[in-house]
Design a protein around this motif. Structure first.
Motif, PDB file in Angstrom:
ATOM      1  N   GLN A  14      -2.247  -2.125   4.424  1.00 29.96           N
ATOM      2  CA  GLN A  14      -3.018  -3.067   5.140  1.00 29.96           C
ATOM      3  C   GLN A  14      -4.325  -3.083   4.454  1.00 29.96           C
ATOM      4  OE1 GLN A  14      -1.114  -3.581   8.042  1.00 29.96           O
ATOM      5  NE2 GLN A  14      -2.596  -5.501   8.559  1.00 29.96           N
ATOM      6  N   GLU A  15      -4.664  -4.330   4.562  1.00 35.39           N
ATOM      7  CA  GLU A  15      -6.154  -4.696   3.840  1.00 35.39           C
ATOM      8  C   GLU A  15      -7.217  -3.406   4.524  1.00 35.39           C
ATOM      9  OE1 GLU A  15      -7.895  -8.497   4.414  1.00 35.39           O
ATOM     10  OE2 GLU A  15      -9.020  -8.421   2.795  1.00 35.39           O
ATOM     11  N   GLY A  16      -7.889  -2.994   3.516  1.00 36.65           N
ATOM     12  CA  GLY A  16      -8.765  -2.115   3.799  1.00 36.65           C
ATOM     13  C   GLY A  16      -8.291  -0.488   3.580  1.00 36.65           C
ATOM     14  N   GLU A  17      -6.944  -0.280   3.595  1.00 36.18           N
ATOM     15  CA  GLU A  17      -6.354   0.887   3.230  1.00 36.18           C
ATOM     16  C   GLU A  17      -6.314   1.335   1.649  1.00 36.18           C
ATOM     17  OE1 GLU A  17      -2.992   1.395   6.638  1.00 36.18           O
ATOM     18  OE2 GLU A  17      -2.441   0.759   4.603  1.00 36.18           O
ATOM     19  N   ASP A  18      -6.466   2.480   1.523  1.00 40.06           N
ATOM     20  CA  ASP A  18      -6.632   2.970  -0.123  1.00 40.06           C
ATOM     21  C   ASP A  18      -5.004   2.849  -0.669  1.00 40.06           C
ATOM     22  OD1 ASP A  18      -8.816   5.769   0.312  1.00 40.06           O
ATOM     23  OD2 ASP A  18      -8.995   3.531   0.611  1.00 40.06           O
ATOM     24  N   THR A  77      -9.618   2.241  -3.687  1.00 41.96           N
ATOM     25  CA  THR A  77     -10.439   2.258  -2.361  1.00 41.96           C
ATOM     26  C   THR A  77     -10.667   0.905  -1.417  1.00 41.96           C
ATOM     27  OG1 THR A  77     -11.551   4.098  -3.128  1.00 41.96           O
ATOM     28  CG2 THR A  77     -12.294   3.427  -1.115  1.00 41.96           C
ATOM     29  N   ALA A  78     -10.284   1.213  -0.375  1.00 37.90           N
ATOM     30  CA  ALA A  78     -10.356  -0.112   0.563  1.00 37.90           C
ATOM     31  C   ALA A  78     -10.002  -1.371  -0.113  1.00 37.90           C
ATOM     32  CB  ALA A  78     -11.790  -0.181   0.994  1.00 37.90           C
ATOM     33  N   THR A  79      -8.574  -1.484  -0.296  1.00 37.29           N
ATOM     34  CA  THR A  79      -7.904  -2.485  -0.658  1.00 37.29           C
ATOM     35  C   THR A  79      -8.425  -3.968  -0.084  1.00 37.29           C
ATOM     36  OG1 THR A  79      -6.045  -2.438   0.578  1.00 37.29           O
ATOM     37  CG2 THR A  79      -5.911  -1.246  -1.442  1.00 37.29           C
ATOM     38  N   GLN A  80      -8.299  -5.096  -1.073  1.00 40.16           N
ATOM     39  CA  GLN A  80      -8.625  -6.202  -0.656  1.00 40.16           C
ATOM     40  C   GLN A  80      -7.457  -7.026  -1.063  1.00 40.16           C
ATOM     41  OE1 GLN A  80     -12.131  -7.307  -2.702  1.00 40.16           O
ATOM     42  NE2 GLN A  80     -13.519  -5.849  -1.418  1.00 40.16           N
ATOM     43  N   THR A  81      -7.469  -8.366  -0.621  1.00 47.15           N
ATOM     44  CA  THR A  81      -6.213  -9.252  -0.894  1.00 47.15           C
ATOM     45  C   THR A  81      -6.184  -9.614  -2.438  1.00 47.15           C
ATOM     46  OG1 THR A  81      -7.587 -11.092  -0.160  1.00 47.15           O
ATOM     47  CG2 THR A  81      -5.949 -10.033   1.322  1.00 47.15           C
ATOM     48  N   THR A  82      -7.394  -9.517  -3.221  1.00 49.94           N
ATOM     49  CA  THR A  82      -7.461  -9.953  -4.449  1.00 49.94           C
ATOM     50  C   THR A  82      -6.888  -8.764  -5.321  1.00 49.94           C
ATOM     51  OG1 THR A  82      -9.822  -8.923  -4.439  1.00 49.94           O
ATOM     52  CG2 THR A  82      -9.376 -11.133  -4.369  1.00 49.94           C
ATOM     53  N   ARG A 104       3.973  -2.529  -7.715  1.00 50.08           N
ATOM     54  CA  ARG A 104       3.740  -3.606  -7.319  1.00 50.08           C
ATOM     55  C   ARG A 104       2.960  -3.465  -6.042  1.00 50.08           C
ATOM     56  NH1 ARG A 104       8.444  -8.162  -6.849  1.00 50.08           N
ATOM     57  NH2 ARG A 104       8.196  -7.906  -8.991  1.00 50.08           N
ATOM     58  N   LEU A 105       1.787  -3.845  -6.062  1.00 48.82           N
ATOM     59  CA  LEU A 105       1.072  -3.631  -4.782  1.00 48.82           C
ATOM     60  C   LEU A 105       0.865  -5.131  -3.781  1.00 48.82           C
ATOM     61  CD1 LEU A 105      -1.003  -2.341  -2.870  1.00 48.82           C
ATOM     62  CD2 LEU A 105      -2.765  -3.102  -4.483  1.00 48.82           C
ATOM     63  N   THR A 106       1.349  -4.864  -2.597  1.00 53.09           N
ATOM     64  CA  THR A 106       1.132  -5.869  -1.722  1.00 53.09           C
ATOM     65  C   THR A 106       0.079  -5.527  -0.791  1.00 53.09           C
ATOM     66  OG1 THR A 106       3.387  -6.794  -1.681  1.00 53.09           O
ATOM     67  CG2 THR A 106       2.257  -7.619   0.058  1.00 53.09           C
ATOM     68  N   VAL A 107      -0.977  -6.474  -0.571  1.00 51.20           N
ATOM     69  CA  VAL A 107      -1.994  -6.128   0.557  1.00 51.20           C
ATOM     70  C   VAL A 107      -1.760  -7.033   1.676  1.00 51.20           C
ATOM     71  CG1 VAL A 107      -4.365  -5.959   0.961  1.00 51.20           C
ATOM     72  CG2 VAL A 107      -3.502  -5.328  -1.276  1.00 51.20           C
ATOM     73  N   ILE A 108      -1.669  -6.528   2.984  1.00 47.76           N
ATOM     74  CA  ILE A 108      -1.464  -7.372   4.046  1.00 47.76           C
ATOM     75  C   ILE A 108      -2.823  -7.834   4.711  1.00 47.76           C
ATOM     76  CG2 ILE A 108      -0.074  -7.376   6.190  1.00 47.76           C
ATOM     77  CD1 ILE A 108       1.832  -5.363   4.954  1.00 47.76           C
TER      78      ILE A 108
END
Lengths: 109, 115
Positions: A14-18, A77-82, A104-108
């Motif tokens: 989820q966006e914001g997760e590490d 830290t704190a993933t973003q959609t980018t 492969r990272l997917t950010v929701i």
């Protein structure tokens, strides 16, 4: 030949997760590089680690090289959609690169 | 400053045909490496050229050959195409010579489809 394995193969956050991806080599590495490849894009260099136990930071990204120089990790830290894309650790030979299997990272959002 | 350029962008061939892919390195770079990236996989090293000679080769058959020109641009040739040659072919350039590999600058790639 050089074997570089990465785990996990896929990660949805989820966006914001590490997020963390781990890289393991069957042999001791002289150095290790990290690349990011966006969907439909080409690999882009992120960083190179050379020293045993080295830790480098780039804004929200933290890269670490193991003491035995056989493993490495990338933590976001704190993933973003980018941040979406595939992250490869790469072992460097004298004249070539050995790409890991990639995460492969997917950010929701 | 132009980065690494590759041509063509996309290519469709049939089995048994031959293909030539082209790469121009980033300005100031003299070393060109070629990689094959199958769908969902990491790039696999094909070979590297420096001073118009092949320096090192990965685990690819002789059907894969290359060339580097005096202006440092490079070509990748694949003969007797197989369905399994369908992939993204990436060119990477660097200015490291005679030393361990440093940062590689990748081109956008050529998407080859073999029917």
């Amino acid at each position: 030949g050089q074997q570089v394995m990465q785990i996990p193969q896929y990660q949805h956050v989820q966006e914001g997760e590490d997020f963390t991806t781990y890289c393991n080599s069957s042999t001791t590495l002289s150095n290790i590089q990290w690349y990011k490849q966006r969907p439909g894009g080409h690999p882009v260099f992120l960083i190179q680690l050379v020293k045993s136990g080295e830790v480098k930071k780039q804004k929200r990204l933290t890269f670490q090289f193991g003491e035995a120089k056989k493993n490495s990790s990338l933590h976001i830290t704190a993933t973003q959609t980018t941040d979406v894309g595939t992250y490869f650790c790469v072992a460097t030979g004298a004249n070539n690169l050995f790409f890991g299997t990639g995460t492969r990272l997917t950010v929701i959002p | 400053d132009a980065g690494v350029t590759q041509s063509p962008t996309h290519l469709i061939k049939t089995r048994g045909q031959q293909v030539t892919l082209r790469c121009s390195p980033k300005s100031g770079h003299d070393t060109v490496s070629w990689y094959q990236q199958a769908l969902g996989q990491g790039p696999q090293f094909i070979f590297q050229y420096y001073e118009e000679e092949e320096r090192q080769r990965g685990n690819f058959p002789d059907r894969f050959s290359g060339h580097q020109f005096p202006n440092y641009s490079s070509e990748l040739n694949v003969n007797a195409l197989l369905l399994g040659d369908s992939a993204l072919y990436l060119c990477a350039s660097s200015s490291i010579s005679g030393r361990r590999m440093g940062e590689q600058f990748f081109g956008p790639g050529t998407r080859l489809t073999v029917l």
